[in-house]
Design an enzyme around this catalytic site. Structure first.
Site: not given
Length: 931
Positions: A132, A483, A814, A882
């Site tokens: 659409g 739709h 990390s 992290c």
């Protein structure tokens, strides 16, 4: 020899049941770059980049020998040239003319000829489905002259004038930019004048008059007459489809679905077949499986005496596809056979559009259908059981975003709520919000923090922004293929459609339910997209069965196990078998740690120790930071040590046998100091009364001294540990003593100590030396052999750029991608997300927030180079992440690609990270195998 004959000689379609064409393509690279138009007899389903999804699949169905109306596709390359230059490629007109001539010869009629006109549709078709969002024009070729010829050939004058009014309406709105409401109002007026409730009640004479009204609207609003030249109609419609690629609604949808903006759309020119020729004609949409649940069966909608847009627009309520068997058994049986052929061929749920013209079935489109999250998991495992795909492919058919949807709460079945309506369960979920009746209000209220339910008679593409802003969508018209339903499923939004008993009045902003119940704008409503039920007020929610499964309260494989849970269990088990990335949790207390372990965490990747000192303990950190003397500092540290030790004992017990990465204290100072404004006011008021407190005056002086304009870039992390003697030593001692306690209790603690905000190796070396001294003291005092590793967070650009040096003193990295994103981009997350992120997303500067999905080109480049440099120095360097990117599906694939060992995320995102880690590994293996 004519064009069509040459094409048919070179690309004869296979008959249904012949083997697929995946192994080769009749379209060569030379052809791809040297022509802009392809007949449906060319190409195949793998040429979506060039022919768009619709064109590629029309070609594939033609190859399969299915009944597809003849036509041709103008490629996405032509669209790109048009959008870049503002004009079609110079070769395009001649190529279109050649294919149109061939089509006319094949059909035995010419476009728009007066006595027996060839009519065509012009339809968009991008690589990715955008339901659409872009434009379509049907019945091109009709004019004042040819409408009589169509009536004569069809033997139905009403049909001809109905088709003509549809053309003017669609062309006026789509091509000439006329407000579509003007046509709707004229149609409503014609029905009122006739005393009719449906457009089907309008006769040929009524429709003839409506055509005159529509042409007058076009002339007034567009400043030109409706074009009578059929080729001009087609050429203008093609340009309108190209232009629709860059409409606001299309760009908004692409941003929402993360579809690249440079793909362009193909245009499909297809000979018309008519579903509005009477009761033996109609149009419909079918699914090979239920897109809401995944269950096998007959699913779809059918509408007699209608054209395709009537079904999608939801302006008339359809009948279930199963009813077609009673209306036209022959077409129904043929459709069932075709659906089986297509699902077997595509090895997936197929979404099909079809038209029946006086008992003759025609296929207008197929594509791999959008589905809900629950359907995705069920279908994937069903197809494995049927032998159509293997487990690796099943894993690729689902994703982390879908799994996250399945973890949302659902309505309590025991709740005593007032049901006011019941519609079609179009897209599952439990949505509660304030009723709104237009998109503008939905967006406005949502931006103010309100949760809203968008209520419409039916939605259209202009409602997209309101649909995105809403918790759920409710319509009184339309079915599972309307739709609202299709777009909601694609976005994962809760949706109930076709609730006919609810009367929606958008002008008065209210909805009336049976029994005279009136829902005004702003009233709370609840909609259940799994059952189709609509409730007045707020309905209580309960945990999802998928969450109960992850929590261990529901066991897949038990007699009463939910089919969905069983499907999730199977796919998760395979993902866990094949993934390389381990998944840890960000957790600061035993409760979160225990939940994370139940969700499958393989350790803690981030324990933020500053979170342990919020609330009542905050005063202790404040005393430490503001201490003037060694004695005051030692007293504060002495008070903190046993509290820290107790916290770590609980964590090590919860995660026994698994690594626990503890980040040493990293508080921005302002979080642990009194608010300078409040304190200043308090002191000023006290001084005005001449009863100032000496402690407050001293505190104010200290706070002024430590006040920072930008605390996130100030005295925090390793800097705080170096400036405040004994701070990090106290924390290391608490960690070591807790580990010794756990080990003496026959446990298996595996602590990892992480130093935050390091920018240079010298900082890390100083802290490491101090930590090793403390650990040795604890080992000697407790008689235990502790194995603690020390590493650092990489969250500053300098740390990433000097990772090779830092790895000399670090056993692990990390990546703190939240802070790394802030420092790379040079903005504060808390400030910019509310100020200019919306504008950046709308302008396309961001495809997605860099805090949501990692910025591969900037932040990602630093992560990649840091990994390579770190491991060049220390080959056994452990690498993890992290930041919250550790639970983002797209980011997990990047972390797999650059060679991280683990990702860490919040407990509820752990299943998503596990799934995506498996998908990344399976996708990488598939790529390697194909090479």
């Amino acid at each position: 020899m004519d064009v069509l004959q040459r094409l048919r000689d070179g690309y004869a379609p296979r008959q249904s049941g012949q083997p697929g064409r995946e192994e080769s393509s009749p379209v060569s690279e030379r052809n791809v770059t040297s022509k802009f138009v392809y007949d449906f007899t060319e190409g195949n389903k793998d040429l979506k980049d060039l022919l768009g999804g619709k064109g590629a699949n029309l070609a594939e169905m033609t190859n399969l020998g299915l009944p597809v109306p003849p036509g041709f596709t103008i490629t996405t390359e032509a669209c790109k040239v048009y959008l870049d230059s503002g004009a079609e490629p110079s070769e395009l007109r001649d190529e279109v003319s050649a294919h149109l001539d061939a089509l006319e010869q094949h059909m035995g009629k010419r476009l728009g000829q007066p006595d027996d006109p060839l009519l065509v549709s012009v339809r968009s078709g991008a690589k990715f489905s955008m339901p659409g969002m872009m434009d379509t024009v049907l019945n091109i070729g009709l004019s004042d002259e040819s409408v009589a010829g169509l009536a004569a050939q069809a033997g139905d004058e009403r049909f001809a004038w109905d088709s003509y009014r549809r053309l003017i309406q669609m062309f006026g709105k789509t091509v000439l930019g006329v407000d579509g409401e003007l046509f709707e109002e004229a149609l409503d007026e014609a029905k009122r004048a006739k005393g009719a409730t449906s457009d089907l009640d309008l006769g040929a004479e009524d429709l003839h008059g409506l055509v005159d009204d529509f042409k007058a609207i076009v002339a007034k609003q567009a400043g030109r007459e409706f074009p009578q030249d059929p080729r001009e109609q087609m050429d203008l419609a093609v340009r309108a489809v190209f232009d629709s690629w860059n409409t606001d609604r299309a760009k908004l949808y692409r941003r929402q679905e993360r579809i690249p903006g440079d793909l362009g759309t193909a245009v499909n020119v297809c000979s018309m077949v008519f579903g509005n020729l009477g009761p033996d004609s109609g149009t419909g949409v079918a699914f090979t499986r239920d897109p809401a649940s995944g269950h096998q069966g007959v699913y779809g909608d059918y509408l007699q005496n209608a054209q395709g847009e009537d079904v999608v627009a939801g302006i008339r309520n359809t009948v279930p596809l199963a009813d077609l068997e009673g209306l036209d058994a022959s077409s129904y049986n043929q459709l069932m056979q075709i659906m089986e052929t297509l699902e077997t061929h595509y090895k997936d749920l197929c979404d099909i559009e079809f038209t029946i013209e006086r008992g003759k079935l025609w296929m207008l489109q197929t594509r791999v259908g959008k589905r809900t999250a629950a359907a995705a998991f069920r279908i994937a495992t069903q197809l494995v059981d049927q032998g159509l795909i293997d487990e690796a492919e099943a894993l690729q058919r689902v994703n982390g975003a879908q799994l996250a949807q399945l973890m949302f709460p659902r309505f309590s079945e025991d709740a005593k709520s007032e049901r006011i309506g019941w519609g079609i369960a179009a897209s599952p979920g439990a949505a509660v919000g304030k009723a709104v009746f237009d998109s503008y209000t939905a967006v406005k209220w949502s931006r103010s923090g309100e949760k809203v339910i968008l209520i419409r008679r039916e939605t259209n593409p202009d409602d997209l922004d309101g649909m995105i802003a809403s918790e759920g969508i409710l319509t009184s018209r339309g079915g599972k293929t309307s739709h609202a339903a299709v777009v909601a499923r694609g976005m994962g939004k809760t949706c109930v459609c076709g609730a006919e008993e609810l009367e929606v009045d958008t002008k008065r902003r209210r909805m009336t339910a049976p029994g005279g119940i009136v829902v005004e704008e702003g009233d709370l409503v609840s909609i259940d997209g799994s059952t189709g039920k609509v409730y007045l007020g707020e309905v209580p929610v309960v945990p999802s069965p998928v969450v109960e499964y992850f929590e261990g309260r529901m066991h897949a494989g038990a007699d009463d196990a939910d089919e969905l849970v069983a499907a999730v269990h199977r796919i998760m088990a395979y993902a866990d078998r094949v993934r390389r990335l381990r998944v840890r949790a960000n957790a600061d207390n035993a409760e979160d740690a225990n939940r994370a372990r139940r969700f499958g965490a393989q350790g803690i990747g981030l324990c933020r120790t500053e979170h342990m000192f919020l609330g009542e303990r905050r005063e202790l950190v404040e005393r430490l930071i503001l201490a003037d003397t060694d004695t005051e500092r030692e007293e504060a540290l002495g008070a903190l040590l046993p509290l820290q030790k107790a916290d770590f004992i609980e964590l090590f017990e919860s995660m026994d046998g698994l690594p626990v990465t503890v980040r040493l204290l990293d508080p921005p100072l302002h979080e642990f100091l009194p608010d300078i404004t409040e304190l200043s006011v308090r002191v000023a008021l006290a001084e005005s009364r001449r009863d100032a407190n000496e402690n407050d005056l001293r505190l104010l002086q200290a706070v002024h001294k430590l006040h920072e304009q930008n605390p996130m870039l100030g005295l925090r992390g390793v800097r705080l540990g170096l400036v405040i003697p004994g701070l990090f030593a106290m924390q290391v001692r608490a960690i070591a003593e807790a580990a010794a306690h756990r080990k003496n209790a026959k446990g298996d603690p595996r602590p990892e100590i992480m130093i935050p905000l390091v920018g240079t190796v010298q900082e890390l070396e100083i802290v490491r030396d101090e930590a090793e001294t403390v650990i040795a003291e604890v080992q000697a005092a407790t008689g235990t052999d502790l194995k603690l590793t020390l590493g650092t967070m990489i969250e500053l650009p300098r740390a990433a750029l000097t990772a090779g040096q830092i790895a000399e003193a670090a056993e692990f990295f990390s990546f703190g991608t939240n802070d790394l994103t802030q420092t790379v981009w040079g903005f504060s997350r808390d400030d910019v997300e509310a100020s200019f992120f919306t504008a950046y997303l709308e302008k396309g500067i961001f495809g997605v927030s860099p805090f949501e999905t990692i910025d591969r080109d900037g932040v990602g480049a630093l992560v990649r180079s840091a990994c390579e440099a770190g491991r060049a120095t220390r080959p056994d360097l452990k690498l993890g992440v992290c930041g919250e990117h550790g639970g983002d599906p797209e980011s997990v694939h990047f972390f797999h690609e650059v060679g991280l060992d683990y990702v860490s995320c919040s407990p509820f995102r752990i299943p998503v990270a596990r799934l995506e880690a498996g998908r990344a590994a399976a996708l990488n293996k598939a790529g390697s195998d194909s090479r």
